[in-house]
Design a protein around this motif. Structure first.
Motif, PDB file in Angstrom:
ATOM      1  N   GLN A   1       4.148   5.879  -5.373  1.00 10.13           N
ATOM      2  CA  GLN A   1       4.145   5.951  -6.833  1.00 10.13           C
ATOM      3  C   GLN A   1       3.162   7.014  -7.332  1.00 10.13           C
ATOM      4  O   GLN A   1       3.459   7.757  -8.271  1.00 10.13           O
ATOM      5  CB  GLN A   1       3.798   4.571  -7.426  1.00 10.13           C
ATOM      6  N   ILE A   2       1.983   7.089  -6.692  1.00  6.95           N
ATOM      7  CA  ILE A   2       0.973   8.087  -7.070  1.00  6.95           C
ATOM      8  C   ILE A   2       1.511   9.506  -6.831  1.00  6.95           C
ATOM      9  O   ILE A   2       1.406  10.380  -7.689  1.00  6.95           O
ATOM     10  CB  ILE A   2      -0.345   7.859  -6.291  1.00  6.95           C
ATOM     11  N   PHE A   3       2.118   9.718  -5.648  1.00  3.31           N
ATOM     12  CA  PHE A   3       2.641  11.049  -5.293  1.00  3.31           C
ATOM     13  C   PHE A   3       3.812  11.464  -6.175  1.00  3.31           C
ATOM     14  O   PHE A   3       4.052  12.653  -6.367  1.00  3.31           O
ATOM     15  CB  PHE A   3       3.047  11.090  -3.816  1.00  3.31           C
ATOM     16  N   SER A   4       4.553  10.474  -6.698  1.00  8.57           N
ATOM     17  CA  SER A   4       5.674  10.806  -7.586  1.00  8.57           C
ATOM     18  C   SER A   4       5.233  10.936  -9.043  1.00  8.57           C
ATOM     19  O   SER A   4       6.053  11.156  -9.936  1.00  8.57           O
ATOM     20  CB  SER A   4       6.780   9.755  -7.463  1.00  8.57           C
ATOM     21  N   GLY A   5       3.921  10.775  -9.277  1.00  3.01           N
ATOM     22  CA  GLY A   5       3.361  10.958 -10.624  1.00  3.01           C
ATOM     23  C   GLY A   5       3.405   9.718 -11.489  1.00  3.01           C
ATOM     24  O   GLY A   5       3.115   9.770 -12.688  1.00  3.01           O
TER      25      GLY A   5
ATOM     26  N   THR B   1       2.003   0.442  -9.555  1.00  2.00           N
ATOM     27  CA  THR B   1       2.298  -0.920 -10.021  1.00  2.00           C
ATOM     28  C   THR B   1       2.296  -1.848  -8.818  1.00  2.00           C
ATOM     29  O   THR B   1       3.034  -1.640  -7.868  1.00  2.00           O
ATOM     30  CB  THR B   1       3.677  -0.971 -10.712  1.00  2.00           C
ATOM     31  N   TRP B   2       1.438  -2.865  -8.898  1.00  2.00           N
ATOM     32  CA  TRP B   2       1.287  -3.775  -7.759  1.00  2.00           C
ATOM     33  C   TRP B   2       1.048  -5.184  -8.304  1.00  2.00           C
ATOM     34  O   TRP B   2      -0.051  -5.524  -8.684  1.00  2.00           O
ATOM     35  CB  TRP B   2       0.119  -3.301  -6.917  1.00  2.00           C
TER      36      TRP B   2
ATOM     37  N   VAL C   1       0.846  -1.210   0.000  1.00  5.59           N
ATOM     38  CA  VAL C   1       0.000   0.000   0.000  1.00  5.59           C
ATOM     39  C   VAL C   1       0.874   1.249   0.000  1.00  5.59           C
ATOM     40  O   VAL C   1       0.635   2.187  -0.776  1.00  5.59           O
ATOM     41  CB  VAL C   1      -0.953   0.006   1.224  1.00  5.59           C
ATOM     42  N   ILE C   2       1.900   1.269   0.854  1.00  7.70           N
ATOM     43  CA  ILE C   2       2.809   2.423   0.957  1.00  7.70           C
ATOM     44  C   ILE C   2       3.503   2.687  -0.371  1.00  7.70           C
ATOM     45  O   ILE C   2       3.574   3.832  -0.832  1.00  7.70           O
ATOM     46  CB  ILE C   2       3.841   2.202   2.094  1.00  7.70           C
ATOM     47  N   ARG C   3       4.008   1.640  -1.007  1.00  7.81           N
ATOM     48  CA  ARG C   3       4.693   1.798  -2.301  1.00  7.81           C
ATOM     49  C   ARG C   3       3.741   2.357  -3.368  1.00  7.81           C
ATOM     50  O   ARG C   3       4.136   3.206  -4.172  1.00  7.81           O
ATOM     51  CB  ARG C   3       5.271   0.458  -2.762  1.00  7.81           C
TER      52      ARG C   3
END
Length: 246
Positions: free
Chosen positions: A50-54, A58-59, A44-46
């Motif tokens: 990824q969302i915050f870094s644009g 990917t999971w 979840v954290i990863r």
């Protein structure tokens, strides 16, 4: 009088909170003794990172049972990460003492985290190191060592560990990196995966650097020296029990 009531309420609230914490964590550990772990805090954290870094989240994760994972993979991670995994109670005090002694002179501190501790962290906690997380890690390590078998700890570890960017577990790593299944991973491929585990985002087992290839050779050598896991007598015992049931 008002202050005394407030203190009593606060103590009652704290007590109830602690009871809830211990009961809920104990139940979760017992449930995970039998149930596959499909989601972990790290996944979840990863995804959020990824969302915050644009980037697009990917999971990739597929759970497989221990008997569907190449026997070379647990041997590779034991050789690489935790030589005394089958013997210790969740904490390798020999390595802890070594680390404490070495860290007095080392600039970059080295840890002595076991596979059991890493499993506790991966399944129940967050990756960022702190005294709070370390304390909870000790607590959850004690619980899984009490209620799970070593084979179950290894099974959960190999299914939940990060093995690349958005890649979690042996099956997903085998498919995405080597075009095979976890059961068909070769000894060399298992050693390559284990070599990247200290930093699977930075190191790529598909395109190994000279450093990773050197680590792979070391791990392959150590795989012949560490005790077989799971021990032969336990494997034979399980097979005989299955035959009796049939």
């Amino acid at each position: 009088m008002h202050k005394q009531l407030l203190i009593k309420k606060l103590l009652r609230y704290t007590r109830n909170l602690l009871i809830y914490f211990f009961v809920s964590t104990l139940l979760t550990v017992i449930i995970y003794r039998f149930m596959p772990v499909y989601i972990t805090p790290l996944m979840v954290i990863r995804s959020v990172q990824q969302i915050f870094s644009g980037d697009k989240p990917t999971w990739k994760h597929t759970w497989v049972s221990f008997d569907k994972i190449s026997p070379s993979l647990p041997m590779a991670v034991i050789a690489s990460e935790d030589n005394r995994f089958a013997e210790h109670c969740g904490f390798d005090f020999v390595e802890i003492q070594k680390a404490m002694k070495e860290n007095k002179t080392r600039k970059r501190k080295r840890g002595a985290s076991t596979i059991s501790q890493q499993t506790a962290k991966n399944v129940f906690l967050w990756p960022q190191s702190s005294w709070v997380r370390k304390g909870l890690e000790v607590y959850f390590t004690f619980l899984i060592e009490t209620f799970w078998s070593k084979e179950r700890i290894m099974e959960v570890y190999l299914n939940s560990i990060e093995m690349g960017n958005g890649i979690y577990g042996a099956q997903t790593a085998a498919i995405n990196k080597f075009g095979t299944t976890a059961a068909k991973l070769t000894k060399g491929q298992c050693a390559l995966i284990a070599a990247t585990l200290p930093n699977p985002i930075r190191f790529n087992s598909t395109k190994p650097s000279p450093y990773i290839l050197k680590r792979q050779k070391q791990i392959l050598r150590l795989m012949n020296l560490v005790p077989k896991f799971p021990p032969k007598e336990k494997t034979t015992e399980k097979r005989s029990k299955k035959k009796k049931k049939r």
